[in-house]
Design a protein around this motif. Structure first.
Motif, PDB file in Angstrom:
ATOM      1  N   THR A  22       0.839  -1.202   0.000  1.00 58.30           N
ATOM      2  CA  THR A  22       0.000   0.000   0.000  1.00 58.30           C
ATOM      3  C   THR A  22       0.869   1.245   0.000  1.00 58.30           C
ATOM      4  O   THR A  22       0.630   2.194  -0.762  1.00 58.30           O
ATOM      5  CB  THR A  22      -0.943  -0.002   1.223  1.00 58.30           C
ATOM      6  OG1 THR A  22      -1.765  -1.181   1.183  1.00 58.30           O
ATOM      7  CG2 THR A  22      -1.836   1.227   1.241  1.00 58.30           C
ATOM      8  N   VAL A  23       1.904   1.247   0.826  1.00 57.18           N
ATOM      9  CA  VAL A  23       2.824   2.388   0.875  1.00 57.18           C
ATOM     10  C   VAL A  23       3.523   2.566  -0.466  1.00 57.18           C
ATOM     11  O   VAL A  23       3.670   3.690  -0.970  1.00 57.18           O
ATOM     12  CB  VAL A  23       3.855   2.213   2.013  1.00 57.18           C
ATOM     13  CG1 VAL A  23       4.941   3.279   1.940  1.00 57.18           C
ATOM     14  CG2 VAL A  23       3.161   2.255   3.375  1.00 57.18           C
ATOM     15  N   ALA A  24       3.942   1.458  -1.075  1.00 53.85           N
ATOM     16  CA  ALA A  24       4.644   1.536  -2.358  1.00 53.85           C
ATOM     17  C   ALA A  24       3.772   2.140  -3.451  1.00 53.85           C
ATOM     18  O   ALA A  24       4.287   2.749  -4.400  1.00 53.85           O
ATOM     19  CB  ALA A  24       5.121   0.144  -2.778  1.00 53.85           C
ATOM     20  N   GLY A  25       2.469   1.988  -3.305  1.00 55.06           N
ATOM     21  CA  GLY A  25       1.546   2.523  -4.302  1.00 55.06           C
ATOM     22  C   GLY A  25       1.190   3.991  -4.107  1.00 55.06           C
ATOM     23  O   GLY A  25       0.415   4.549  -4.887  1.00 55.06           O
ATOM     24  N   ILE A  26       1.733   4.615  -3.082  1.00 54.41           N
ATOM     25  CA  ILE A  26       1.447   6.025  -2.795  1.00 54.41           C
ATOM     26  C   ILE A  26       2.583   6.871  -3.345  1.00 54.41           C
ATOM     27  O   ILE A  26       3.744   6.652  -3.012  1.00 54.41           O
ATOM     28  CB  ILE A  26       1.280   6.252  -1.276  1.00 54.41           C
ATOM     29  CG1 ILE A  26       0.097   5.434  -0.746  1.00 54.41           C
ATOM     30  CG2 ILE A  26       1.082   7.737  -0.972  1.00 54.41           C
ATOM     31  CD1 ILE A  26      -0.034   5.448   0.766  1.00 54.41           C
ATOM     32  N   GLY A  27       2.251   7.828  -4.175  1.00 52.30           N
ATOM     33  CA  GLY A  27       3.269   8.707  -4.749  1.00 52.30           C
ATOM     34  C   GLY A  27       3.879   9.630  -3.707  1.00 52.30           C
ATOM     35  O   GLY A  27       3.258   9.932  -2.683  1.00 52.30           O
ATOM     36  N   ASP A  28       5.091  10.080  -3.981  1.00 53.52           N
ATOM     37  CA  ASP A  28       5.786  10.963  -3.038  1.00 53.52           C
ATOM     38  C   ASP A  28       4.953  12.186  -2.678  1.00 53.52           C
ATOM     39  O   ASP A  28       4.919  12.601  -1.512  1.00 53.52           O
ATOM     40  CB  ASP A  28       7.124  11.421  -3.620  1.00 53.52           C
ATOM     41  CG  ASP A  28       8.162  10.304  -3.653  1.00 53.52           C
ATOM     42  OD1 ASP A  28       7.830   9.168  -3.251  1.00 53.52           O
ATOM     43  OD2 ASP A  28       9.296  10.582  -4.077  1.00 53.52           O
ATOM     44  N   ASP A  29       4.285  12.759  -3.645  1.00 54.02           N
ATOM     45  CA  ASP A  29       3.503  13.982  -3.398  1.00 54.02           C
ATOM     46  C   ASP A  29       2.310  13.736  -2.484  1.00 54.02           C
ATOM     47  O   ASP A  29       1.773  14.676  -1.903  1.00 54.02           O
ATOM     48  CB  ASP A  29       3.006  14.582  -4.717  1.00 54.02           C
ATOM     49  CG  ASP A  29       4.136  15.144  -5.561  1.00 54.02           C
ATOM     50  OD1 ASP A  29       5.235  15.371  -5.004  1.00 54.02           O
ATOM     51  OD2 ASP A  29       3.919  15.342  -6.777  1.00 54.02           O
ATOM     52  N   ASP A  30       1.909  12.466  -2.356  1.00 51.47           N
ATOM     53  CA  ASP A  30       0.740  12.151  -1.534  1.00 51.47           C
ATOM     54  C   ASP A  30       1.084  11.831  -0.086  1.00 51.47           C
ATOM     55  O   ASP A  30       0.194  11.547   0.712  1.00 51.47           O
ATOM     56  CB  ASP A  30      -0.037  10.979  -2.143  1.00 51.47           C
ATOM     57  CG  ASP A  30      -0.824  11.393  -3.370  1.00 51.47           C
ATOM     58  OD1 ASP A  30      -1.261  12.558  -3.414  1.00 51.47           O
ATOM     59  OD2 ASP A  30      -0.995  10.568  -4.286  1.00 51.47           O
ATOM     60  N   PHE A  31       2.367  11.866   0.271  1.00 52.23           N
ATOM     61  CA  PHE A  31       2.722  11.620   1.669  1.00 52.23           C
ATOM     62  C   PHE A  31       2.222  12.746   2.581  1.00 52.23           C
ATOM     63  O   PHE A  31       2.168  12.576   3.789  1.00 52.23           O
ATOM     64  CB  PHE A  31       4.237  11.430   1.813  1.00 52.23           C
ATOM     65  CG  PHE A  31       4.667   9.996   1.695  1.00 52.23           C
ATOM     66  CD1 PHE A  31       5.282   9.347   2.749  1.00 52.23           C
ATOM     67  CD2 PHE A  31       4.439   9.274   0.524  1.00 52.23           C
ATOM     68  CE1 PHE A  31       5.678   8.012   2.646  1.00 52.23           C
ATOM     69  CE2 PHE A  31       4.830   7.949   0.402  1.00 52.23           C
ATOM     70  CZ  PHE A  31       5.442   7.315   1.459  1.00 52.23           C
ATOM     71  N   GLY A  32       1.839  13.861   2.006  1.00 49.90           N
ATOM     72  CA  GLY A  32       1.291  14.958   2.798  1.00 49.90           C
ATOM     73  C   GLY A  32      -0.225  14.982   2.844  1.00 49.90           C
ATOM     74  O   GLY A  32      -0.807  15.849   3.492  1.00 49.90           O
ATOM     75  N   ARG A  33      -0.874  14.023   2.185  1.00 46.25           N
ATOM     76  CA  ARG A  33      -2.343  14.039   2.178  1.00 46.25           C
ATOM     77  C   ARG A  33      -2.906  13.460   3.468  1.00 46.25           C
ATOM     78  O   ARG A  33      -2.246  12.705   4.185  1.00 46.25           O
ATOM     79  CB  ARG A  33      -2.893  13.311   0.964  1.00 46.25           C
ATOM     80  CG  ARG A  33      -2.775  11.819   0.991  1.00 46.25           C
ATOM     81  CD  ARG A  33      -3.643  11.169  -0.090  1.00 46.25           C
ATOM     82  NE  ARG A  33      -3.274   9.797  -0.365  1.00 46.25           N
ATOM     83  CZ  ARG A  33      -3.614   8.758   0.392  1.00 46.25           C
ATOM     84  NH1 ARG A  33      -4.290   8.940   1.506  1.00 46.25           N
ATOM     85  NH2 ARG A  33      -3.247   7.532   0.044  1.00 46.25           N
ATOM     86  N   SER A  34      -4.169  13.788   3.725  1.00 48.53           N
ATOM     87  CA  SER A  34      -4.861  13.308   4.921  1.00 48.53           C
ATOM     88  C   SER A  34      -5.135  11.820   4.828  1.00 48.53           C
ATOM     89  O   SER A  34      -5.163  11.236   3.735  1.00 48.53           O
ATOM     90  CB  SER A  34      -6.187  14.050   5.099  1.00 48.53           C
ATOM     91  OG  SER A  34      -5.962  15.424   5.281  1.00 48.53           O
ATOM     92  N   THR A  35      -5.341  11.197   5.988  1.00 42.22           N
ATOM     93  CA  THR A  35      -5.708   9.782   6.062  1.00 42.22           C
ATOM     94  C   THR A  35      -7.013   9.675   6.843  1.00 42.22           C
ATOM     95  O   THR A  35      -7.609  10.689   7.221  1.00 42.22           O
ATOM     96  CB  THR A  35      -4.617   8.965   6.781  1.00 42.22           C
ATOM     97  OG1 THR A  35      -4.584   9.346   8.168  1.00 42.22           O
ATOM     98  CG2 THR A  35      -3.253   9.184   6.143  1.00 42.22           C
ATOM     99  N   LEU A  36      -7.443   8.456   7.112  1.00 45.53           N
ATOM    100  CA  LEU A  36      -8.648   8.253   7.913  1.00 45.53           C
ATOM    101  C   LEU A  36      -8.441   8.607   9.377  1.00 45.53           C
ATOM    102  O   LEU A  36      -9.405   8.695  10.139  1.00 45.53           O
ATOM    103  CB  LEU A  36      -9.116   6.795   7.795  1.00 45.53           C
ATOM    104  CG  LEU A  36      -9.573   6.350   6.400  1.00 45.53           C
ATOM    105  CD1 LEU A  36      -9.955   4.869   6.409  1.00 45.53           C
ATOM    106  CD2 LEU A  36     -10.752   7.193   5.931  1.00 45.53           C
ATOM    107  N   LEU A  37      -7.195   8.806   9.783  1.00 46.68           N
ATOM    108  CA  LEU A  37      -6.903   9.174  11.170  1.00 46.68           C
ATOM    109  C   LEU A  37      -6.875  10.692  11.304  1.00 46.68           C
ATOM    110  O   LEU A  37      -6.156  11.366  10.558  1.00 46.68           O
ATOM    111  CB  LEU A  37      -5.551   8.598  11.602  1.00 46.68           C
ATOM    112  CG  LEU A  37      -5.513   7.084  11.777  1.00 46.68           C
ATOM    113  CD1 LEU A  37      -4.083   6.610  11.963  1.00 46.68           C
ATOM    114  CD2 LEU A  37      -6.365   6.662  12.953  1.00 46.68           C
ATOM    115  N   PRO A  38      -7.625  11.228  12.230  1.00 42.70           N
ATOM    116  CA  PRO A  38      -7.635  12.691  12.410  1.00 42.70           C
ATOM    117  C   PRO A  38      -6.233  13.241  12.650  1.00 42.70           C
ATOM    118  O   PRO A  38      -5.473  12.691  13.446  1.00 42.70           O
ATOM    119  CB  PRO A  38      -8.528  12.897  13.639  1.00 42.70           C
ATOM    120  CG  PRO A  38      -9.357  11.659  13.734  1.00 42.70           C
ATOM    121  CD  PRO A  38      -8.504  10.547  13.186  1.00 42.70           C
TER     122      PRO A  38
END
Length: 197
Positions: A22-38
């Motif tokens: 799952t982590v490998a499928g996330i682009g570098d630019d998306d490491f700053g996006r929100s998750t399901l955790l507040p």
């Protein structure tokens, strides 16, 4: 050969693979996006899973040596996550992969004599090293969901174990009666639940 249950070890391995994929499928630019955790971005979740592996390795050391090695010192967990969330995606990917491998190797090396050592979880609950595989499985599978893995990817045995675990925690948090009523079809709407365990 590990003295731990083979099924539990397989569940950790599968969950680790699912999380890392799952982590490998996330682009570098998306490491700053929100998750399901507040308040946690992708980088926070990945950092947490990395440091969780190190914390659980400390429990393995405790079991092996008999000398207390707490999962975290006071304030350590939150400080590590906040620091790790500032790392580059490349550093986070490398770190979470290496710590996961280290933990899996440590679990494979558990001996029968390690099983007798009483340990304490981060929440102060008395456990043994036999509890560590499920503690890690829960982390990697649930946090893979936080990062966007579809819930349909959860294996049946993990679903069952998570439901038992979560229901037990909800019951001890006084949310059990309303949840039980809904799950047994005695309430039309699901109850409003507090934050995750």
């Amino acid at each position: 050969m590990s003295a731990l249950d083979a099924g539990g070890l397989a569940r950790v391995g599968a969950g680790t693979s699912a999380f890392l994929e799952t982590v490998a499928g996330i682009g570098d630019d998306d490491f700053g996006r929100s998750t399901l955790l507040p308040r946690w971005r992708v980088a926070h979740v990945v950092a947490h899973v990395h440091f969780n592996a190190l914390a659980l390795q400390r429990l393995l050391t405790w079991a092996r040596t008999g000398e207390p090695h707490p999962m975290y010192e006071p304030g350590q967990r939150d400080a590590e996550v906040e620091d790790g969330a500032t790392w580059s995606p490349a550093r986070l990917r490398a770190a979470v992969g290496q710590s996961a491998e280290g933990l899996l190797a440590g679990l494979d090396a558990v001996t029968s004599s390690d099983l007798a050592t009483p340990l304490r979880s981060a929440k102060g609950r008395e456990i043994t090293v036999a509890d560590v595989p499920w503690m890690r499985s829960r982390e990697v599978w649930v946090h893979a969901l936080d990062l966007g893995m579809p819930s349909a990817h959860l294996p049946e045995d993990v679903v069952g174990a998570l439901l038992v675990d979560a229901a037990g925690a909800r019951a001890s948090a006084s949310e059990g009666p309303a949840l039980a009523a809904w799950l047994t079809g005695r309430a039309a709407e699901p109850p409003r639940l507090g934050p995750w365990l």
